[in-house]
Design a protein around this motif. Sequence first.
Motif, PDB file in Angstrom:
ATOM      1  N   HIS A  23       0.819  -1.218   0.000  1.00  0.00           N
ATOM      2  CA  HIS A  23       0.000   0.000   0.000  1.00  0.00           C
ATOM      3  C   HIS A  23       0.856   1.273   0.000  1.00  0.00           C
ATOM      4  O   HIS A  23       0.328   2.376  -0.078  1.00  0.00           O
ATOM      5  CB  HIS A  23      -0.894   0.063   1.246  1.00  0.00           C
ATOM      6  CG  HIS A  23      -1.863  -1.062   1.358  1.00  0.00           C
ATOM      7  ND1 HIS A  23      -2.075  -1.733   2.544  1.00  0.00           N
ATOM      8  CD2 HIS A  23      -2.679  -1.643   0.447  1.00  0.00           C
ATOM      9  CE1 HIS A  23      -2.989  -2.672   2.360  1.00  0.00           C
ATOM     10  NE2 HIS A  23      -3.362  -2.638   1.091  1.00  0.00           N
ATOM     11  N   LEU A  35       1.048   5.231   3.456  1.00  0.00           N
ATOM     12  CA  LEU A  35      -0.088   4.859   2.630  1.00  0.00           C
ATOM     13  C   LEU A  35      -0.198   5.799   1.437  1.00  0.00           C
ATOM     14  O   LEU A  35      -0.291   7.011   1.590  1.00  0.00           O
ATOM     15  CB  LEU A  35      -1.369   4.932   3.476  1.00  0.00           C
ATOM     16  CG  LEU A  35      -2.685   4.624   2.786  1.00  0.00           C
ATOM     17  CD1 LEU A  35      -2.697   3.200   2.233  1.00  0.00           C
ATOM     18  CD2 LEU A  35      -3.839   4.827   3.762  1.00  0.00           C
ATOM     19  N   SER A  39      -3.593   3.569  -3.217  1.00  0.00           N
ATOM     20  CA  SER A  39      -3.978   2.472  -2.326  1.00  0.00           C
ATOM     21  C   SER A  39      -5.125   2.886  -1.415  1.00  0.00           C
ATOM     22  O   SER A  39      -6.024   2.080  -1.128  1.00  0.00           O
ATOM     23  CB  SER A  39      -2.783   2.015  -1.494  1.00  0.00           C
ATOM     24  OG  SER A  39      -1.807   1.423  -2.318  1.00  0.00           O
TER      25      SER A  39
END
Length: 121
Positions: A23, A35, A39
């Motif tokens: 991610h 992140l 993702s």
Amino acid sequence: MDASKNLHTDIKKIVSKTVLSEHSSKHWGGEFDVLSTPSLVGLVENACMETTDHLLIGHVHTVGANITLNHKGPAEIGDNVDIDVHIIELKGKWITYGFVVRNRALTIADGTHKRVILEKR
């Protein structure tokens, strides 16, 4: 038959996910182990599907059509994020969701997502 007759605007769900290395921004060609926005979009789409698709009647599913996402802060690899999903509007075959993504108590993203109900082929 109305495939969405079990849906209503009171439906809410919190979906918890762990941020994995796949991610990360690095996985998408970036430089950070946080992140990534692509993702995050995928996690939100899946959370919306988890919220409603099991309630649909018949041989149907939903397909994403639009997302507005404000990515406000980071989540590191290993962090758990909570995706708080609720239905804002039901109009024909269209479902509009609102969502807030939190990392611990901090809001890291929010926005809206539209999905359309289609027959499976």
